[in-house]
Each structure stands twice: as C-alpha cells, then as structure tokens.
Design an enzyme around this catalytic site. Structure first.
Site, PDB file in Angstrom:
ATOM      1  CG  ASP A   1      38.148  32.809  40.419  1.00  0.00           C
ATOM      2  OD1 ASP A   1      37.200  33.618  40.330  1.00  0.00           O
ATOM      3  OD2 ASP A   1      38.302  31.840  39.644  1.00  0.00           O
TER       4      ASP A   1
ATOM      5  CB  ALA B   1      14.721  42.264  40.424  1.00  0.00           C
TER       6      ALA B   1
ATOM      7  N   GLY C   1      21.475  42.595  26.262  1.00  0.00           N
ATOM      8  CA  GLY C   1      22.471  41.543  26.401  1.00  0.00           C
ATOM      9  C   GLY C   1      22.865  41.468  27.859  1.00  0.00           C
TER      10      GLY C   1
ATOM     11  CB  CYS D   1      21.924  39.109  34.673  1.00  0.00           C
ATOM     12  SG  CYS D   1      23.390  39.109  35.702  1.00  0.00           S
ATOM     13  CG  PHE D   2      18.329  41.399  31.571  1.00  0.00           C
ATOM     14  CD1 PHE D   2      18.418  41.500  32.946  1.00  0.00           C
ATOM     15  CD2 PHE D   2      18.119  42.558  30.836  1.00  0.00           C
ATOM     16  CE1 PHE D   2      18.310  42.730  33.586  1.00  0.00           C
ATOM     17  CE2 PHE D   2      18.006  43.787  31.464  1.00  0.00           C
ATOM     18  CZ  PHE D   2      18.096  43.877  32.832  1.00  0.00           C
TER      19      PHE D   2
HETATM   20  P1  NAD Z   1      31.993  35.492  36.640  1.00  0.00           P
HETATM   21  O1  NAD Z   1      32.011  34.379  35.666  1.00  0.00           O
HETATM   22  O2  NAD Z   1      32.519  36.829  36.245  1.00  0.00           O
HETATM   23  O3  NAD Z   1      32.795  35.050  37.963  1.00  0.00           O
HETATM   24  C1  NAD Z   1      32.634  33.829  38.599  1.00  0.00           C
HETATM   25  C2  NAD Z   1      33.998  33.329  39.053  1.00  0.00           C
HETATM   26  O4  NAD Z   1      33.838  32.191  39.882  1.00  0.00           O
HETATM   27  C3  NAD Z   1      34.935  32.901  37.919  1.00  0.00           C
HETATM   28  O5  NAD Z   1      36.113  33.693  37.957  1.00  0.00           O
HETATM   29  C4  NAD Z   1      35.220  31.411  38.204  1.00  0.00           C
HETATM   30  O6  NAD Z   1      36.551  31.034  37.899  1.00  0.00           O
HETATM   31  C5  NAD Z   1      34.967  31.338  39.696  1.00  0.00           C
HETATM   32  N1  NAD Z   1      34.652  29.990  40.177  1.00  0.00           N
HETATM   33  C6  NAD Z   1      33.738  29.099  39.702  1.00  0.00           C
HETATM   34  N2  NAD Z   1      33.719  27.987  40.469  1.00  0.00           N
HETATM   35  C7  NAD Z   1      34.640  28.158  41.441  1.00  0.00           C
HETATM   36  C8  NAD Z   1      35.080  27.367  42.544  1.00  0.00           C
HETATM   37  N3  NAD Z   1      34.518  26.176  42.793  1.00  0.00           N
HETATM   38  N4  NAD Z   1      36.058  27.859  43.335  1.00  0.00           N
HETATM   39  C9  NAD Z   1      36.601  29.070  43.086  1.00  0.00           C
HETATM   40  N5  NAD Z   1      36.212  29.870  42.071  1.00  0.00           N
HETATM   41  C10 NAD Z   1      35.248  29.418  41.267  1.00  0.00           C
HETATM   42  O7  NAD Z   1      30.483  35.619  37.118  1.00  0.00           O
HETATM   43  P2  NAD Z   1      29.753  36.931  37.696  1.00  0.00           P
HETATM   44  O8  NAD Z   1      29.287  37.786  36.572  1.00  0.00           O
HETATM   45  O9  NAD Z   1      30.565  37.516  38.782  1.00  0.00           O
HETATM   46  O10 NAD Z   1      28.446  36.265  38.316  1.00  0.00           O
HETATM   47  C11 NAD Z   1      28.499  35.514  39.508  1.00  0.00           C
HETATM   48  C12 NAD Z   1      27.078  35.311  39.992  1.00  0.00           C
HETATM   49  O11 NAD Z   1      26.486  36.585  40.307  1.00  0.00           O
HETATM   50  C13 NAD Z   1      26.144  34.647  38.982  1.00  0.00           C
HETATM   51  O12 NAD Z   1      25.251  33.814  39.670  1.00  0.00           O
HETATM   52  C14 NAD Z   1      25.386  35.825  38.384  1.00  0.00           C
HETATM   53  O13 NAD Z   1      24.121  35.464  37.915  1.00  0.00           O
HETATM   54  C15 NAD Z   1      25.266  36.757  39.583  1.00  0.00           C
HETATM   55  N6  NAD Z   1      25.117  38.191  39.238  1.00  0.00           N
HETATM   56  C16 NAD Z   1      25.881  38.744  38.248  1.00  0.00           C
HETATM   57  C17 NAD Z   1      25.760  40.106  37.981  1.00  0.00           C
HETATM   58  C18 NAD Z   1      26.579  40.760  36.901  1.00  0.00           C
HETATM   59  O14 NAD Z   1      26.314  41.907  36.593  1.00  0.00           O
HETATM   60  N7  NAD Z   1      27.569  40.099  36.332  1.00  0.00           N
HETATM   61  C19 NAD Z   1      24.894  40.893  38.735  1.00  0.00           C
HETATM   62  C20 NAD Z   1      24.155  40.290  39.744  1.00  0.00           C
HETATM   63  C21 NAD Z   1      24.279  38.937  39.993  1.00  0.00           C
HETATM   64  C1  UDX Z   2      21.211  43.737  35.070  1.00  0.00           C
HETATM   65  C2  UDX Z   2      20.348  44.389  36.159  1.00  0.00           C
HETATM   66  O1  UDX Z   2      20.092  45.746  35.793  1.00  0.00           O
HETATM   67  C3  UDX Z   2      21.071  44.323  37.509  1.00  0.00           C
HETATM   68  O2  UDX Z   2      20.225  44.833  38.529  1.00  0.00           O
HETATM   69  C4  UDX Z   2      21.427  42.864  37.817  1.00  0.00           C
HETATM   70  O3  UDX Z   2      22.116  42.774  39.039  1.00  0.00           O
HETATM   71  C5  UDX Z   2      22.271  42.272  36.697  1.00  0.00           C
HETATM   72  O4  UDX Z   2      21.556  42.395  35.450  1.00  0.00           O
HETATM   73  P1  UDX Z   2      23.336  44.477  33.661  1.00  0.00           P
HETATM   74  O5  UDX Z   2      22.967  43.324  32.802  1.00  0.00           O
HETATM   75  O6  UDX Z   2      24.716  44.604  34.148  1.00  0.00           O
HETATM   76  O7  UDX Z   2      22.399  44.524  34.947  1.00  0.00           O
HETATM   77  O8  UDX Z   2      22.998  45.847  32.860  1.00  0.00           O
HETATM   78  P2  UDX Z   2      21.640  46.623  32.545  1.00  0.00           P
HETATM   79  O9  UDX Z   2      21.899  48.060  32.709  1.00  0.00           O
HETATM   80  O10 UDX Z   2      20.478  46.072  33.240  1.00  0.00           O
HETATM   81  O11 UDX Z   2      21.453  46.366  30.971  1.00  0.00           O
HETATM   82  C6  UDX Z   2      21.139  45.086  30.454  1.00  0.00           C
HETATM   83  C7  UDX Z   2      20.911  45.193  28.946  1.00  0.00           C
HETATM   84  O12 UDX Z   2      19.702  45.880  28.646  1.00  0.00           O
HETATM   85  C8  UDX Z   2      22.027  45.948  28.223  1.00  0.00           C
HETATM   86  O13 UDX Z   2      22.327  45.315  27.002  1.00  0.00           O
HETATM   87  C9  UDX Z   2      21.410  47.309  27.985  1.00  0.00           C
HETATM   88  O14 UDX Z   2      21.967  47.969  26.890  1.00  0.00           O
HETATM   89  C10 UDX Z   2      19.949  46.932  27.721  1.00  0.00           C
HETATM   90  N1  UDX Z   2      19.002  48.016  27.995  1.00  0.00           N
HETATM   91  C11 UDX Z   2      18.856  48.502  29.257  1.00  0.00           C
HETATM   92  C12 UDX Z   2      18.234  48.535  26.949  1.00  0.00           C
HETATM   93  O15 UDX Z   2      18.352  48.098  25.803  1.00  0.00           O
HETATM   94  N2  UDX Z   2      17.332  49.536  27.224  1.00  0.00           N
HETATM   95  C13 UDX Z   2      17.171  50.055  28.473  1.00  0.00           C
HETATM   96  O16 UDX Z   2      16.340  50.963  28.631  1.00  0.00           O
HETATM   97  C14 UDX Z   2      17.961  49.519  29.523  1.00  0.00           C
END
Ligand code: NAD
Ligand code: UDX
Length: 466
Positions: free
Chosen positions: A36, A225, A275, A278-279
């Site tokens: 990172d 999804a 919140g 992602c959503f």
């Molecule tokens: P995050 O912001 O927590 O982490 C991303 C990291 O990438 C940061 O630490 C940043 O400094 C680093 N970064 C950015 N550009 C870079 C580069 N060029 N070289 C090295 N490091 C670099 O983000 P996250 O929540 O882990 O999400 C990452 C991806 O996964 C997004 O596309 C998101 O939509 C997807 N995703 C997130 C979740 C979730 O629950 N957070 C779930 C499924 C998919």
């Molecule tokens: C979501 C997807 O579930 C996951 O598959 C994807 O990879 C990333 O986005 P996340 O955002 O981490 O995961 O949490 P999730 O459990 O989905 O909740 C999202 C939001 O919806 C939260 O604010 C949660 O409180 C709210 N929520 C969820 C509700 O208000 N009601 C529900 O019944 C479920």
C-alpha cells in the site's frame, strides 16, 4: 498449469487485508505480500500489538497473527512485490467520482489505472492480474489495453474475482463463502488462469462453490448483488414508513413475508438507512452505466433505492426535531453508535453522519459514544460533507469514551448502530440521569422497548405505528 508461488496484493484496506490474510492462512506454501502507498496503514498491519491492526474485524487478529512473517507480509515497496509476483490482486479503492464527467455517480478509476500503469512499467515476467476491487462492467478491457502497451513481450491474463465479504463478518464470510466468483477469458490461457486462481480458493472452498463465468458477467454480478441487497433494505424501509402511519409493525410484516421461502428472511431489517462503502457507490455506478447505454428506465429504477435511503435517514432526523417540541436548538442529543453497522470501525456513508449533520443544522449539541470509532474519524466524516466549517462541527460534536457520560442530561437518545453492548446497559440509571420527558429513538430496533416504556421512556421505533 503453472502453480502460483508468489502473490502481490495492491491495496491493504478492508478487502485486501482480510482477504489476503485468509488466503495466506489456507495456503502456507504461497508467499503473499500486501502493499500500500499509505505508510501508516502498513505500519499498523505490522504492529506487534494485534489489537492495533488498522481494521477491526472479529477474528482477524488471530489469522494475521498466525500467517504474518511466515507467508504473509505487509510492505510499502509496491514495485518489488509486483516484480516478484506470479499473480497480482488489485484491491485498491474505487470511490464515487467527486469531479468532472460522471461526478457523484461514476466510479473513480484513477487508482485502478495508476495500478495498471505501475504493473505495466514494472513487470518483466508473465502475470495473472486479478480485479478484486468492485469495477464497472468492461473495466478489464481498459486494464488489458494499458498492460498490453508495455511492448516487452510480457503476457497478462486478466481475471475478475469480486469480493462478497461484509464488514463485521469478513473472516466468517471469507472462511465459508456462499460462492467464489471468477470471470476470465474463454481462451485456453484464460481458462488456465481461472484454474490457477480456483486452485488457491480450492484449498478450503469446495469446487462446486467456485463459479466460473466470462469477465463481463463477473464484473456485472458484483454490482447486481449489491444492488439487490440494498434494494431489500430500501424496500423494507419504505414499508416501515407505511407501518408507522397505519398501525402495522414492520418486524411482524418482515417475519410474515420472510417465511415465504421465495422471499427469504435475510436483509429485511428496517433501519435508519443503509450505509457502508459499497451499497450507495455501487448502485450509483450501476445507474451511471445504465444511463451511459441510454437505458433511462433501468437507471431510474435503481436510483430509487438511493432516493428511498436518503429519505429514511432524513425522516429519522426530522422526527427527532418534531418529537422534541419542534426544536433541538441547544439540546443535547446523545448518539449510541457512529459506525455504519456493528463489529466494524468503518464509518463510510454511515447514517449517523447524515443524521448528525441534519441535527447540527438545527443547532443541536451531539454527544456520541461508539466503542470502535475515534473522534478524529467522526469529525472528518462531518467535515467531508462540507456543510459548515470544521470549527463549527467541532463545537457541535462531543465524543465520549464512556457511554453513560454521553447519555447524561440528554434530551433524547438516538441509536444509530446496533452494537450488542447497548442492549445490556442499565437503562434505569440512564433514565434517572436524563432530561424529562426522556426520549429514545431506536434507529436499529434493538432495545427492549417494553422495558424502556415501563421505566418511563418515550420510545420511537422505526416501523411501528402507535
Ligand atoms: P480501502 O480504501 O479500505 O483500501 C484501499 C487501499 O488501497 C487504501 O489503503 C489505499 O491507500 C490503497 N491504494 C490506492 N491506490 C493504490 C496504489 N496505486 N498503490 C498502492 N496502494 C493503493 O478500500 P476497501 O474497502 O478495501 O475496498 C477496495 C475495493 O474492494 C473497492 O473497489 C470496493 O468497492 C471493493 N469491496 C469492498 C468491500 C468492503 O466491505 N469494504 C467489500 C467488497 C468489495
Ligand atoms: C455489503 C454486502 O453485504 C457485501 O456482500 C459486499 O461485499 C459489500 O457490501 P457491507 O456494506 O459490509 O457489505 O455490510 P452489510 O451487512 O451488507 O450492511 C450494509 C448496510 O445495510 C449497513 O448499514 C446495515 O446496517 C444495513 N442493513 C443491512 C439494514 O439496514 N438492514 C438489513 O436488513 C441489512
């Protein structure tokens, strides 16, 4: 098929960190380096004290503790890790664009592009590049074009392998996924790459749960999804408002419809609004893609999920103002929770931020307790909205390390996150130390409302008519 020996993951965030930790734990023969640009983040991943990892996820400390230093490494030397790897995961952030074309809707792919250019510059041997970040459909094509510019004979296979973990249950979701999705090209080299990645997951995921598709289906499935999941929350939240005016109870309605096996009982919890990182971002992205193909009805359909969610957050704040005799000016409103859901320190797009912002517009004093979120984070969340200057935000927000202190002398309590500990508090003590009438606004429907009413609280429940 070439066996993968070294993996590099670019991006040590909420996805890169936990995902690589689990892959490393299950594949001790593969060396994994998570890199990172953010030095502080990497330092925290390397902290000897496992309670200081940059991400709070139940169970993650144990897994990192087992694999780190053995076959799991966290580093800031991105070039070196790319150079040495057979397989590179791109796990960088893809936020909504805040400028220019597609502002407020499209995914900002600048970090993805930078990553692709860096791989193109550094790679001297063939690589499998895995899109782990959530990306608009057909992004793999753009990545491939950038990579193929190297002109030094290096061959790249691009796979899409979206992540479905939810925060707060990331370890559990990674250990026992409903499915792993891998999209790749239908050529023989593409199929080989798919199988190389499938073999890594195959160390613990049954093969029948590893779905193979073409790249575009895989990219689009991730957005779909999240759109479907968020749509369920907005649907039940829409019904919650109808329940409040009609005398129905949204929990009873959710149970009644959820027992229909075609509907299912998950993701039907009415709340102050969804919140998370992602959503909203992924639906806006879907809306933008639909619009860019001229599919206005498709775009409008999905945009309504966001419109409903914004409405749910706003009406929660409005209801606090109305109930507190139409003014919260100078009143103490205590927030239980700031994270977007329980068991995470992540606050991205948390409903709490928007509710606090609306109440501060009404000159309320917000006092917050959250077991995992820092004061710096809460203030930076408010500042990010740019509704007022940082000094004014700081004047209106006080953060407490002790929940009872946050609640003392409050005119109203709002539950914004469903942390389990809130249920176990001494609510009689809280009542005794509050202003009267003592109001509770349960934005998560987690408290025992009958008990609260017996104590003397006036309780507002989402989705329950009086
Ligand atoms: P995050 O912001 O927590 O982490 C991303 C990291 O990438 C940061 O630490 C940043 O400094 C680093 N970064 C950015 N550009 C870079 C580069 N060029 N070289 C090295 N490091 C670099 O983000 P996250 O929540 O882990 O999400 C990452 C991806 O996964 C997004 O596309 C998101 O939509 C997807 N995703 C997130 C979740 C979730 O629950 N957070 C779930 C499924 C998919
Ligand atoms: C979501 C997807 O579930 C996951 O598959 C994807 O990879 C990333 O986005 P996340 O955002 O981490 O995961 O949490 P999730 O459990 O989905 O909740 C999202 C939001 O919806 C939260 O604010 C949660 O409180 C709210 N929520 C969820 C509700 O208000 N009601 C529900 O019944 C479920």
């Amino acid at each position: 098929m070439k066996e993968i020996q070294k993996i590099c993951c670019v991006g040590a965030g909420y996805v890169g960190g936990p995902t690589m930790a689990v892959i490393a734990q299950k594949n001790p023969h593969i060396q994994i380096t998570v890199v990172d640009l953010n030095e502080a983040r990497i330092q925290a991943w390397n902290d000897e004290d496992l309670s200081k990892l940059p991400i709070y996820e139940p169970g993650l400390d144990v897994i990192v503790g087992e694999a780190r230093g053995r076959n799991l490494f966290f580093d800031t030397n991105v070039d070196k890790a790319i150079d040495e790897a057979d397989m590179i995961f791109i796990s960088v952030n893809t936020p909504t664009k805040t400028y220019g074309k597609g502002k407020g809707m499209a995914a900002d792919l600048k970090y993805i592009e930078l990553c692709a250019r860096q791989i193109a510059r550094v790679a001297k041997t063939d690589k499998i590049v895995v899109e782990k970040s959530t990306l608009p459909v057909r992004t793999a094509q753009a990545i491939k074009r950038i990579l193929d510019q190297t002109g030094n004979g290096v061959e790249f296979q691009i796979l899409s392998n979206p992540e479905f973990l939810a925060e707060g249950t990331a370890v559990q979701d990674l250990m026992n996924p409903d499915r792993v999705l891998i999209g790749g090209s239908e050529t023989s080299k593409g199929k080989e790459a798919i199988e190389a990645l499938a073999a890594i997951y195959g160390a613990w995921v049954p093969q029948e749960r590893i779905l193979r598709t073409n790249v575009w289906s895989s990219e689009l499935s991730k957005l779909t999804a999240n759109a479907f999941l968020a749509q369920r929350v907005s649907s039940i939240n829409a019904i919650s408002e109808l329940c409040e005016v009609s005398g129905a109870d949204v929990n009873e309605v959710a149970r009644a419809i959820g027992t229909d096996s075609r509907i299912g009982n998950k993701f039907l919890k009415a709340s102050v609004g969804f919140g998370g990182s992602c959503f909203q971002k992924d639906i806006l992205n879907l809306v933008y893609i639909a619009k860019s193909y001229g599919l206005d009805e498709v775009a409008d359909y999905w945009e309504q999920v966001i419109i409903m969610n914004d409405h749910q957050k706003r009406r929660f704040a409005d209801n606090i103002v109305t109930t507190l005799f139409n003014t919260v000016n100078g009143k103490k409103i205590a927030f239980l929770g700031w994270a977007f859901k329980k068991d995470t320190n992540d606050t991205r797009e948390s409903a709490a931020i928007y509710v606090a912002n609306d109440l501060i517009e009404e000159e309320a004093q917000i006092h917050v307790y959250d077991p995992k979120v820092t004061e710096v984070q809460m203030l930076s969340d408010l500042d990010y909205l740019a509704t007022r200057d940082a000094e004014s935000n700081a004047k209106h927000l006080t953060v407490h390390a002790d929940a009872y202190k946050a609640l003392e002398e409050a005119h109203g309590i709002a539950v914004l996150t469903e942390w389990d500990e809130f249920k176990t508090y001494d609510w009689q003590r809280i009542y005794d130390n509050m202003q009267k009438p003592a109001f509770v606004f349960d934005g998560r429907n987690i408290l025992d409302h009958q008990m609260l009413e017996e104590i003397g609280f006036e309780v507002y429940t989402i989705g329950k008519g009086k």
